[in-house]
Design an enzyme around this catalytic site. Sequence first.
Site, PDB file in Angstrom:
ATOM      1  N   CYS A   2       9.227  -0.883  -1.780  1.00 57.15           N
ATOM      2  CA  CYS A   2       9.466  -1.104  -0.359  1.00 57.15           C
ATOM      3  C   CYS A   2      10.049   0.184   0.248  1.00 57.15           C
ATOM      4  O   CYS A   2      10.513   1.052  -0.487  1.00 57.15           O
ATOM      5  CB  CYS A   2      10.431  -2.229  -0.039  1.00 57.15           C
ATOM      6  N   ARG A  27       4.966   3.378  -0.492  1.00 57.34           N
ATOM      7  CA  ARG A  27       5.892   2.613  -1.336  1.00 57.34           C
ATOM      8  C   ARG A  27       5.589   1.120  -1.337  1.00 57.34           C
ATOM      9  O   ARG A  27       6.147   0.362  -2.112  1.00 57.34           O
ATOM     10  CB  ARG A  27       7.332   2.832  -0.860  1.00 57.34           C
ATOM     11  N   TRP A  79       6.608  -4.326  -0.404  1.00 51.31           N
ATOM     12  CA  TRP A  79       5.790  -4.584  -1.587  1.00 51.31           C
ATOM     13  C   TRP A  79       6.406  -5.832  -2.206  1.00 51.31           C
ATOM     14  O   TRP A  79       7.522  -5.809  -2.705  1.00 51.31           O
ATOM     15  CB  TRP A  79       5.861  -3.402  -2.538  1.00 51.31           C
ATOM     16  N   ASN A 103      15.777  -3.007   0.412  1.00 48.95           N
ATOM     17  CA  ASN A 103      14.910  -2.398  -0.591  1.00 48.95           C
ATOM     18  C   ASN A 103      15.546  -2.698  -1.942  1.00 48.95           C
ATOM     19  O   ASN A 103      16.709  -2.407  -2.141  1.00 48.95           O
ATOM     20  CB  ASN A 103      14.903  -0.886  -0.311  1.00 48.95           C
ATOM     21  N   GLU A 486      -7.186   1.706 -11.289  1.00 43.79           N
ATOM     22  CA  GLU A 486      -6.314   1.639 -10.117  1.00 43.79           C
ATOM     23  C   GLU A 486      -7.073   1.647  -8.807  1.00 43.79           C
ATOM     24  O   GLU A 486      -6.742   0.913  -7.890  1.00 43.79           O
ATOM     25  CB  GLU A 486      -5.419   2.887 -10.072  1.00 43.79           C
TER      26      GLU A 486
HETATM   27  C1  F6R Z   1      -0.662   5.831 -11.815  1.00 42.22           C
HETATM   28  C2  F6R Z   1       0.700   5.848 -11.335  1.00 42.22           C
HETATM   29  C3  F6R Z   1       1.705   5.019 -12.045  1.00 42.22           C
HETATM   30  C4  F6R Z   1       3.001   5.826 -12.232  1.00 42.22           C
HETATM   31  C5  F6R Z   1       4.105   4.928 -12.823  1.00 42.22           C
HETATM   32  C6  F6R Z   1       5.356   5.713 -13.123  1.00 42.22           C
HETATM   33  O1  F6R Z   1      -1.492   6.628 -11.056  1.00 42.22           O
HETATM   34  O2  F6R Z   1       1.023   6.502 -10.391  1.00 42.22           O
HETATM   35  O3  F6R Z   1       1.234   4.533 -13.264  1.00 42.22           O
HETATM   36  O4  F6R Z   1       2.733   6.899 -13.079  1.00 42.22           O
HETATM   37  O5  F6R Z   1       4.388   3.917 -11.917  1.00 42.22           O
HETATM   38  O6  F6R Z   1       5.867   6.298 -11.978  1.00 42.22           O
HETATM   39  P1  F6R Z   1       6.891   7.494 -12.042  1.00 42.22           P
HETATM   40  O7  F6R Z   1       6.197   8.642 -12.660  1.00 42.22           O
HETATM   41  O8  F6R Z   1       7.270   7.736 -10.621  1.00 42.22           O
HETATM   42  O9  F6R Z   1       8.048   7.038 -12.887  1.00 42.22           O
END
Ligand code: F6R
Length: 603
Positions: A2, A27, A79, A103, A486
């Site tokens: 969010c 987000r 979200w 949030n 995705e």
């Molecule tokens: C895939 C993607 C997610 C993030 C995961 C971890 O394209 O973006 O799988 O890699 O949510 O996020 P971070 O790296 O921000 O901890």
Amino acid sequence: MCGIVGYMGHQNSNQILLDGLKDLEYRGYDSAGIALLEDGKINVFKAVGKIKNLEDKINNSTFDTKNSTFSIGIGHTRWATHGKPTELNAHPHSGAYSYVVHNGIIENYKEIKAELETHGHKFVSQTDTEVIVHLFEFYFNQIKDAAKAFKQTIQRLEGAYSILLITKSEPNKIFFMKHGSPLAVAYGNNTGEILFASSDSPLIGLASNVVYLEDGVYGIASTNGLIFSQDVKWDILPNSKQFAQKDGFRFFMEKEIYEQQDVVTDSMLGRIADKQINFDELDDTLMDGINEIRICACGTSYHAGLTASYLFERLSKIRCSIEIASEFRYKDPLLTKDTLFIVISQSGETADTLEALKMAKNAGLKTIVVCNVDNSSMTRIAHSTILTRAGIEKGVASTKAFSTQTVVLWMMALYFAKIRKTITDDKLQEEIRILREVPNSLKVENEVHEKCRRLSKRYLHGHGFFFIGRDVFFPLALEGALKLKEISYLHAEGYPAGEMKHGPIALADPELFTIALMPQHLHYEKIKSNVEELSARDSTICAISPLRFDLADDFINTKKTDHYMLEFFEMLVVLQLLSMEISVRLGNDVDMPRNLAKSVTVE
Ligand code: F6R
């Protein structure tokens, strides 16, 4: 998860809040809403779906802030965690006296709700957030003082959250609290302005200095300025809104794929000097007493970590294991002080990774975060931070974060190798030479992009995809499959090529698409026989390789290089482009795929 924004000042607050929400839309975008308090009158707008729907709703109403002299507003893009994405569940939530955006998650909301229901409170939404306005009402009825009622309210909340609350009783104030979820506050460039946002991008251009609130800090914003519950540190806001624009590309994801060659160069700057790898961020004694590396991350960052685990063992000759943070947290892991604990995160806010980091730190381990967002929660907790310098990543599907993470981790493997004396000087010079070639391998060639565009037509139907590779090309296969899932919503799996015959090969038929990563410089003959086995069973093969492979139904020819890590980055770009073009062909929203959000701050 969010995003929240808040504004008080003399400008058109409605537009400032909407612009801020658009910046935060990555987000979460299940629903959005704003509450504006003007001359004691409150206007609330909510809409399901993207911010555009909210904007249309406001534009189609009779509401007009253009002539207002002063206004206060709060906004939210959601979200969904508790309750479906409906207008009723969208923020701001309202009670008898207050409006709130939130949030994070209030973990004890059921208990509070049950208690308040015995006092006659009626709840209309399915959210955890609504308890905040009811609690505020409960305390305000007793003490008739908004600041005290707010303090009592937040003292009751458990979980990770940041909150903005406005009241009818003191309409010139925004009450705020930060605990576990990010919240930044700034004085605006115009007199009398105060702005809030859950990350700094909505503030860029509107303010110069910012406070990234620490956990437990709460306070009041009013026409007299900001009051904080404790001392705060002011930081300078970056002045780089241009990062957040598409620069003529169709999507942020496309722009970010093309940007990789530059940001990877940035991530190496100053770290390769005098024919050595340097990390000023790391202590010389870091590896003293360390016998093992343990990595924790989620999603794409996990794939970068898995790639690194091969490099740490191969180059630094140190035992290295990697775990998915959400699994690690609950397995009662054995943590010993001879372990260096590394977390990897683009956002620095992912709840499971953050928690894993806290566990390791509390157990007395040395901790490092490889992160793209300075001042994020993880960077404030880890002993050392290595920034990846990828710039703001807007596309929900991560691209440049992965390439910069992988390069930084590779450099760390060389740095540790040097300290541990597991690499000769000649070998180090050779690796440095190859590292310097990476930006060139990440450069998007027109023919390659065009080929992916053409092939995307063929790979739209079928009953699934297997991305296969060996060694570091296995994590790359996982990453290719994740990208496709995705944004195209097609089923895809990444698999170690040698493992196919232990089960998955039973699926092989012409409707099974195999994307085979076939590097010239790492186990070529082995992967070749794995692909031949699949081809013999009629799977449709798309080979990605610098070497022609005659059994392939389709072939994407990558540039010839002299090292497998350069082939790795050549193939990464192909996988990113292919999934993007398939998504485009299917008519999907490339930058904001369904059900996802950029930063996963709930477990
Ligand atoms: C895939 C993607 C997610 C993030 C995961 C971890 O394209 O973006 O799988 O890699 O949510 O996020 P971070 O790296 O921000 O901890």
